[in-house]
Design a protein around this motif. Structure first.
Motif, PDB file in Angstrom:
ATOM      1  N   HIS A  81       0.753  -1.212  -0.035  1.00  0.00           N
ATOM      2  CA  HIS A  81      -0.028   0.104   0.214  1.00  0.00           C
ATOM      3  C   HIS A  81       0.834   1.229   0.070  1.00  0.00           C
ATOM      4  CE1 HIS A  81      -4.160  -1.174   0.016  1.00  0.00           C
ATOM      5  NE2 HIS A  81      -3.962  -2.122   0.952  1.00  0.00           N
ATOM      6  N   SER A  82       1.888   1.305   0.689  1.00  0.00           N
ATOM      7  CA  SER A  82       2.757   2.459   0.678  1.00  0.00           C
ATOM      8  C   SER A  82       3.463   2.692  -0.619  1.00  0.00           C
ATOM      9  CB  SER A  82       3.774   2.088   1.854  1.00  0.00           C
ATOM     10  OG  SER A  82       3.553   2.036   3.091  1.00  0.00           O
ATOM     11  N   PHE A  83       3.828   1.646  -1.471  1.00  0.00           N
ATOM     12  CA  PHE A  83       4.279   1.804  -2.703  1.00  0.00           C
ATOM     13  C   PHE A  83       3.044   2.319  -3.660  1.00  0.00           C
ATOM     14  CE2 PHE A  83       4.672   0.069  -7.144  1.00  0.00           C
ATOM     15  CZ  PHE A  83       5.837   0.658  -7.519  1.00  0.00           C
ATOM     16  N   SER A  84       1.965   1.819  -3.563  1.00  0.00           N
ATOM     17  CA  SER A  84       0.927   2.172  -4.306  1.00  0.00           C
ATOM     18  C   SER A  84       0.677   3.634  -3.914  1.00  0.00           C
ATOM     19  CB  SER A  84      -0.317   1.545  -4.071  1.00  0.00           C
ATOM     20  OG  SER A  84      -0.137   0.211  -3.909  1.00  0.00           O
ATOM     21  N   LEU A  92       0.624   7.124  -6.423  1.00  0.00           N
ATOM     22  CA  LEU A  92      -0.756   7.743  -6.756  1.00  0.00           C
ATOM     23  C   LEU A  92      -0.354   9.204  -6.778  1.00  0.00           C
ATOM     24  CD1 LEU A  92      -3.720   8.219  -6.976  1.00  0.00           C
ATOM     25  CD2 LEU A  92      -3.896   7.755  -4.663  1.00  0.00           C
ATOM     26  N   LEU A  93       0.239   9.566  -5.632  1.00  0.00           N
ATOM     27  CA  LEU A  93       0.767  10.743  -5.428  1.00  0.00           C
ATOM     28  C   LEU A  93       1.611  11.336  -6.651  1.00  0.00           C
ATOM     29  CD1 LEU A  93       1.544  10.938  -1.545  1.00  0.00           C
ATOM     30  CD2 LEU A  93      -0.366  11.823  -2.732  1.00  0.00           C
ATOM     31  N   PHE A  94       2.444  10.633  -6.963  1.00  0.00           N
ATOM     32  CA  PHE A  94       3.307  10.942  -8.166  1.00  0.00           C
ATOM     33  C   PHE A  94       2.540  11.133  -9.496  1.00  0.00           C
ATOM     34  CE2 PHE A  94       5.374   9.245 -11.985  1.00  0.00           C
ATOM     35  CZ  PHE A  94       6.515   9.963 -12.257  1.00  0.00           C
ATOM     36  N   ILE A 149      -7.100   5.798  -9.674  1.00  0.00           N
ATOM     37  CA  ILE A 149      -7.288   4.359  -9.157  1.00  0.00           C
ATOM     38  C   ILE A 149      -6.808   3.093  -9.848  1.00  0.00           C
ATOM     39  CG2 ILE A 149      -9.523   3.000  -8.272  1.00  0.00           C
ATOM     40  CD1 ILE A 149     -10.981   5.562  -7.590  1.00  0.00           C
ATOM     41  N   PRO A 150      -7.115   3.114 -11.198  1.00  0.00           N
ATOM     42  CA  PRO A 150      -6.494   1.846 -11.698  1.00  0.00           C
ATOM     43  C   PRO A 150      -5.028   1.996 -11.723  1.00  0.00           C
ATOM     44  CG  PRO A 150      -8.231   2.878 -13.271  1.00  0.00           C
ATOM     45  CD  PRO A 150      -7.825   3.818 -12.096  1.00  0.00           C
ATOM     46  N   GLY A 151      -4.213   3.055 -11.684  1.00  0.00           N
ATOM     47  CA  GLY A 151      -2.827   3.173 -11.319  1.00  0.00           C
ATOM     48  C   GLY A 151      -2.244   2.587  -9.807  1.00  0.00           C
ATOM     49  N   TYR A 152      -3.349   2.965  -8.733  1.00  0.00           N
ATOM     50  CA  TYR A 152      -3.091   2.631  -7.634  1.00  0.00           C
ATOM     51  C   TYR A 152      -3.269   1.066  -7.499  1.00  0.00           C
ATOM     52  CZ  TYR A 152      -3.707   2.227  -2.430  1.00  0.00           C
ATOM     53  OH  TYR A 152      -3.623   2.160  -1.350  1.00  0.00           O
ATOM     54  N   LEU A 153      -4.157   0.512  -7.818  1.00  0.00           N
ATOM     55  CA  LEU A 153      -4.837  -0.795  -7.727  1.00  0.00           C
ATOM     56  C   LEU A 153      -3.484  -1.633  -8.693  1.00  0.00           C
ATOM     57  CD1 LEU A 153      -8.488  -0.861  -8.296  1.00  0.00           C
ATOM     58  CD2 LEU A 153      -7.186  -1.289  -6.100  1.00  0.00           C
ATOM     59  N   MET A 154      -3.087  -1.235  -9.663  1.00  0.00           N
ATOM     60  CA  MET A 154      -2.066  -1.916 -10.570  1.00  0.00           C
ATOM     61  C   MET A 154      -0.669  -1.743  -9.502  1.00  0.00           C
ATOM     62  SD  MET A 154      -1.407  -3.779 -13.072  1.00  0.00           S
ATOM     63  CE  MET A 154      -3.015  -3.621 -13.940  1.00  0.00           C
ATOM     64  N   ALA A 155      -0.358  -0.629  -8.962  1.00  0.00           N
ATOM     65  CA  ALA A 155       0.691  -0.611  -8.297  1.00  0.00           C
ATOM     66  C   ALA A 155       0.769  -1.564  -7.072  1.00  0.00           C
ATOM     67  CB  ALA A 155       1.190   0.887  -7.784  1.00  0.00           C
ATOM     68  N   PHE A 156      -0.457  -1.665  -6.442  1.00  0.00           N
ATOM     69  CA  PHE A 156      -0.592  -2.609  -5.416  1.00  0.00           C
ATOM     70  C   PHE A 156      -0.226  -3.944  -5.748  1.00  0.00           C
ATOM     71  CE2 PHE A 156      -3.439  -5.260  -2.591  1.00  0.00           C
ATOM     72  CZ  PHE A 156      -2.816  -4.945  -1.319  1.00  0.00           C
ATOM     73  N   LEU A 157      -0.856  -4.357  -6.938  1.00  0.00           N
ATOM     74  CA  LEU A 157      -0.832  -5.873  -7.538  1.00  0.00           C
ATOM     75  C   LEU A 157       0.677  -5.923  -7.657  1.00  0.00           C
ATOM     76  CD1 LEU A 157      -1.969  -8.504  -8.917  1.00  0.00           C
ATOM     77  CD2 LEU A 157      -2.288  -7.136 -10.879  1.00  0.00           C
TER      78      LEU A 157
END
Length: 427
Positions: free
Chosen positions: A8-11, A15-17, A48-56
């Motif tokens: 989640h931290s990476f995600s 997201l902020l970036f 949101i798709p970027g956040y979820l993909m980063a979490f994955l």
């Protein structure tokens, strides 16, 4: 827990970036519309798709499948097949069950759900040909859930596997499913098998779906399994503790009966795992019509699950989060269908109001996550099972570039079907 928060931290950093570098895009779109609508659009197609993909991606990097404590279990298991007009496939399916390398007692239970072809005759032929205990039952009430629940009343073993009548399982599939369950903590009550496409050379649509099963669905299963909350122990091939299924009332009358069952099991503070080595091969829909009907059913089944078991009722943090993600899937599919696709058309004519260079930021994460999973599937799963990844570059290119163009509108149609309670269409 550490991996969960690290991912989640990476995600969050991603997201902020993404928000920071997309501010000019956001402001330009806000001038054409307004800021809330611009945030709604870009949030649904990029943030949101970027956040979820980063979490994955982070989760796949951190994932380590625990070793089996017992790789050759011998617990008694019932394989249960609900069949309706399956005379063309049921014999071959049974043959693959009969050739399993599982050393424990294995019993096959076939429930003929009011077929009007030679399904029962093919089951009896298999009973004569194979050295496998086979029981044939008849359930006149239509509906897969009816057949499965009737069969459940005849299960006497502590574990039961559900298997679709057109699905072929690897010779070690049952052994790996049971090995994962008996090697897991006591509160694990089900293990989902790994589904792959058998008929990938039949059409353009099966070529696309081969990569969806091999990369897309498998990555989601691994993510959910890592956090001990696989959200669908799919009826096509999964193992359950018999008592746990009986405790929650069996399979419900739902178009996504396996989804609702799994969520009910999770609600009882149990956990559901995924075993990538327990491989089964199924026939994917060969035409767009059948593909659309199947995937709209899946979307509809997800909504049924959310209506039946609310995410906030899930007792564990992981499953609250994983089921909660499904709450925003309709928003993402609606945003993709009604904003990203029209925006793509506009971009082709030089108007980058909605779709532009910034939307490509999700692509590197997608490629990285698929690349990680490809090598995992090839080196850990296929190599250990003596399988070979079939070459399908054409299907892969179209899968990466265009699959969501079909999936999101189909899913939106499924959500609409469930919202307005339209007639269920199974085939």
């Amino acid at each position: 827990m550490t991996r969960f928060w690290l991912s989640h931290s990476f995600s969050l950093v991603w997201l902020l970036f993404s928000v920071y570098i997309s501010l000019p895009w956001l402001m330009d779109l806000a001038k054409l519309t307004n800021l809330p609508l611009a945030l709604f659009i870009i949030g649904g197609i990029a943030y949101i798709p970027g956040y979820l993909m980063a979490f994955l991606l982070a989760s796949l990097v951190l994932d380590r499948q625990p070793p089996f404590k017992e790789e050759h279990p011998n617990e008694a298991v019932t394989v249960m097949i609900a069949a309706y007009n399956e005379e063309s496939s049921i014999y071959e399916t049974i043959r693959y069950v009969a050739t399993q390398d599982y050393t424990g007692p294995l019993h096959l239970l076939v429930i003929d759900n009011n077929s009007n072809d030679n399904t029962s005759a093919e089951v009896l032929r298999a009973k004569e040909d194979f050295s496998l205990p086979i029981t044939l039952l008849h359930e006149q009430k239509p509906g897969k859930f009816q057949a499965l629940n009737f069969g459940l009343t005849h299960v006497t073993t502590p574990y039961v596997i559900t298997l679709d009548a057109d699905t072929l399982i690897h010779p070690s599939a049952v052994r790996f499913l049971v090995a994962r369950l008996v090697s897991s903590p006591k509160d694990v009550c089900a293990v989902a098998g790994s589904m792959l496409v058998r008929n990938s050379r039949r059409s353009f649509w099966t070529r696309l779906q081969e990569w969806d099963y091999f990369l897309g669905i498998a990555s989601i299963k691994r993510l959910q399994g890592l956090y001990q909350g696989t959200l669908v122990a799919q009826g096509a091939f999964s193992l359950y503790e018999t008592a746990a299924v009986q405790e929650v009332g069996g399979w419900p009358d739902a178009i996504g009966e396996d989804i609702v069952l799994t969520w009910r099991l999770l609600e009882t503070k149990r956990r559901v795992y995924f075993e990538p080595l327990a491989v089964a091969f199924t026939d994917a829909p060969e035409s767009f019509q059948h593909f659309a009907r199947q995937r709209s059913r899946w979307a509809r089944g997800m909504v049924e699950g959310l209506q039946e078991v609310k995410p906030w009722r899930q007792p564990q943090l992981y499953t609250k989060y994983l089921t909660g993600v499904n709450l925003i899937m309709p928003y993402l599919d609606i945003a993709y269908t009604f904003f990203w696709i029209p925006g793509l058309i506009l971009a082709l004519f030089g108007h980058y109001w909605i779709v532009g260079p910034m939307t490509l930021l999700v692509l590197p994460l997608t490629v990285l996550s698929y690349g990680l999973l490809y090598f995992y599937q090839r080196d850990y799963v296929f190599k250990n099972l003596n399988l070979r990844v079939r070459k399908n570059l054409f299907g892969f290119i179209f899968f990466v570039l265009s699959y969501q163009l079909f999936m999101s509108p189909i899913s939106v149609w499924g959500y609409a079907q469930e919202t307005f309670k339209l007639k269920r269409v199974w085939e």
